[in-house]
Write a protein that holds these residues in place. Structure first.
Motif, PDB file in Angstrom:
ATOM      1  N   ARG A 150     -20.567 -39.347  -4.714  1.00 30.59           N
ATOM      2  CA  ARG A 150     -20.299 -37.861  -5.424  1.00 30.59           C
ATOM      3  C   ARG A 150     -19.425 -36.930  -4.805  1.00 30.59           C
ATOM      4  NH1 ARG A 150     -26.862 -36.945  -6.708  1.00 30.59           N
ATOM      5  NH2 ARG A 150     -27.187 -39.354  -7.354  1.00 30.59           N
ATOM      6  N   THR A 151     -18.774 -37.323  -3.685  1.00 32.37           N
ATOM      7  CA  THR A 151     -18.045 -36.374  -2.827  1.00 32.37           C
ATOM      8  C   THR A 151     -16.721 -36.751  -2.616  1.00 32.37           C
ATOM      9  OG1 THR A 151     -19.208 -37.151  -0.732  1.00 32.37           O
ATOM     10  CG2 THR A 151     -20.317 -35.376  -1.562  1.00 32.37           C
ATOM     11  N   MET A 152     -16.116 -37.394  -3.457  1.00 31.58           N
ATOM     12  CA  MET A 152     -14.864 -37.851  -3.272  1.00 31.58           C
ATOM     13  C   MET A 152     -13.880 -36.815  -3.066  1.00 31.58           C
ATOM     14  SD  MET A 152     -16.497 -39.630  -5.526  1.00 31.58           S
ATOM     15  CE  MET A 152     -16.253 -39.671  -7.133  1.00 31.58           C
ATOM     16  N   HIS A 153     -13.976 -35.594  -3.807  1.00 24.03           N
ATOM     17  CA  HIS A 153     -12.867 -34.618  -3.818  1.00 24.03           C
ATOM     18  C   HIS A 153     -13.033 -33.922  -2.387  1.00 24.03           C
ATOM     19  CE1 HIS A 153     -11.638 -34.979  -7.818  1.00 24.03           C
ATOM     20  NE2 HIS A 153     -12.999 -34.860  -8.282  1.00 24.03           N
ATOM     21  N   TRP A 154     -14.281 -33.647  -1.667  1.00 24.72           N
ATOM     22  CA  TRP A 154     -14.314 -33.231  -0.361  1.00 24.72           C
ATOM     23  C   TRP A 154     -13.503 -33.862   0.519  1.00 24.72           C
ATOM     24  CZ3 TRP A 154     -15.864 -34.059   4.694  1.00 24.72           C
ATOM     25  CH2 TRP A 154     -16.178 -33.037   5.305  1.00 24.72           C
ATOM     26  N   PHE A 155     -13.699 -35.412   0.468  1.00 23.74           N
ATOM     27  CA  PHE A 155     -12.854 -35.984   1.267  1.00 23.74           C
ATOM     28  C   PHE A 155     -11.325 -36.101   1.074  1.00 23.74           C
ATOM     29  CE2 PHE A 155     -17.092 -38.054   1.991  1.00 23.74           C
ATOM     30  CZ  PHE A 155     -17.233 -37.778   3.100  1.00 23.74           C
ATOM     31  N   ILE A 156     -11.111 -35.984  -0.079  1.00 25.59           N
ATOM     32  CA  ILE A 156      -9.782 -36.117  -0.434  1.00 25.59           C
ATOM     33  C   ILE A 156      -9.040 -34.896  -0.044  1.00 25.59           C
ATOM     34  CG2 ILE A 156      -8.003 -36.060  -2.399  1.00 25.59           C
ATOM     35  CD1 ILE A 156      -9.951 -37.977  -4.009  1.00 25.59           C
TER      36      ILE A 156
END
Length: 446
Positions: free
Chosen positions: A406-412
């Protein structure tokens, strides 16, 4: 109303429970200005202090009396004399100060003795202890001005104050001290509260004042309040301010907070007495309502220990329940506790993450990265990520990876790149849950 109330009250009460646990047995020194009492804030403050007392907080209350002394002097047809921000206490002013202190002590003790049904004081038992706990010395003659019976704190009888609060009493201090020869000296509330907090090595010093706190911009009187200042930042800010002699000056209380932190007090606070419940809001909410000066030596970001297991479980449980995190039981966290990094505020854990190294592949997994909803968006996640990266580099790893749904964009946004699950180290690949279909993201460590 009856149907809605539990849905707001119960989560709120549970959210403050960690603070209640953290502060039980701690020592708070609270300084209240005479202006707050003159403004009719005494009863509300006493009610809030009684709540803290019931929760096991050890309390010392110091009251001021500037406007009350002024009133006594006016009643005698006299005016107050000040120099360098300090009252010149001649014999008449000393008599007025003693009268004002006696009246205020009576009012405060009476307020703590209330216990009417259907009031916040019902069933409360707060015993107030006062005494000659302060030794003072005269200010003397400064720049040609004789301050007569105005004084400074020479010594605080910390041993006797501790004995009183150890048996559950609230210690009440008036701004008076006595010399070894029996002379009385008029002190300031701020000096007494600061010296007492340092002598007791109190956990908190809290000033309820006319000012709302320290603003983020010195040039904009409408800028937001700076809710937290590291000691070094507070010292730099104070150096930019003009000499503060009036309680309404921005640097007046900031200077006392800095002195307290330099003396070993963990946290010092400037709170507006005009806001009802300011004391409770500052203590039991994350952002508080005023300005807190923090000794930067108190590291809030650290490796976890055995005592943190319960706090970590409480933090990650809601995210496990909604499927954001994979379920971890207490045994697993206890076994791996050395892998965890936590971030805490006032002894309460608000964020965590674990690092599981795979040295054969020169990489490591960052797992269970969690930040409490109360503080999301304030940078705690970035602080934890940075510390995990430091730990990974220290372990000789060339990269770290995460599995997330659910948090791919935060890490990217923070330098991670998506890869195929086949990229995973063999030992981790065998444990990959293909039904969950977590995205694998990797960040190279320079």
């Amino acid at each position: 109303m009856d149907l809605v109330f539990p849905h707001t009250f119960v989560p709120w009460f549970r959210s403050v429970a960690p603070h209640i646990h953290a502060y039980r047995g701690k020592t708070f020194v609270v300084g209240i200005t005479g202006e707050a009492i003159a403004a009719g804030k005494l009863n509300a403050l006493v009610q809030d202090l009684a709540i803290l007392h019931a929760m096991g907080v050890r309390l010392v209350l110091v009251h001021g009396f500037r406007p009350q002394v002024d009133e006594q002097l006016r009643a005698k047809g006299l005016t107050s004399k000040f120099a360098q921000g300090r009252r010149i206490t001649d014999s008449v002013a000393l008599d007025c100060a003693q009268e004002a202190a006696g009246q205020l002590r009576f009012e405060i003790e009476a307020a703590f003795s209330q216990g009417l049904p259907n009031t916040p004081m019902a069933n409360s038992t707060v015993r107030v202890v006062s005494g000659n706990f302060l030794t003072a010395r005269p200010v003397g003659i400064v720049d040609g001005v004789d301050f007569v019976s105005s004084g400074f704190v020479r010594k605080v009888d910390a041993v006797m104050i501790r004995r009183a609060i150890d048996i559950g009493a609230l210690v009440l201090l008036s701004p008076f001290g006595f010399s070894p020869t029996g002379e009385a000296f008029n002190l300031t509330m701020e000096d007494v509260a600061t010296a007492t907090a340092v002598a007791l090595q109190a956990d908190k010093l809290l000033f309820l004042t006319e000012v709302p706190g320290v603003r983020e911009s010195l040039d904009d009187p409408d800028s937001p309040i700076d809710t937290e200042l590291a000691l070094a930042d507070a010292e730099r800010l104070l150096a930019r301010l003009p000499e503060s002699t009036l309680p309404t000056d921005p640097g007046f209380y900031l200077r006392h907070c800095i002195d307290a932190c330099r003396g070993g007090v963990e946290r010092s606070h400037i709170l507006p007495f005009a806001s009802d419940g300011a004391l409770l809001m500052e203590i039991f909410t994350h952002d508080g309502i005023g300005t807190m000066v923090v000794d930067e030596k108190l590291e809030s970001l650290r490796e976890a220990g055995a005592d943190d297991v319960g706090g970590i479980l409480q933090l990650i449980e809601p995210f496990e329940r909604d499927g954001t995190l994979v379920k971890r039981d207490r045994t697993e966290i206890e076994r791996d506790i050395a892998n965890y990094t936590v971030i805490e505020h006032d002894g309460v854990i608000f964020g965590c993450a674990a690092l599981y190294p795979y040295p054969e592949a020169m990489t490591g997994e960052m797992a269970a990265l969690t930040v409490s909803p109360q503080v999301q968006g304030q940078g705690d996640g970035d602080k934890i990520l940075k510390r995990v990266e430091q730990r990974a580099r220290a372990a000789g790893l060339a990269s770290i990876f995460v599995l997330t749904t659910r948090t791919m964009h935060w890490f990217i946004k923070r330098g991670f790149s998506p890869v195929d699950p086949d990229w995973l180290p063999e030992a981790r690949k065998r444990k990959y849950n293909w039904d969950r279909r977590s995205q694998v993201l990797v960040k190279k460590l320079s």
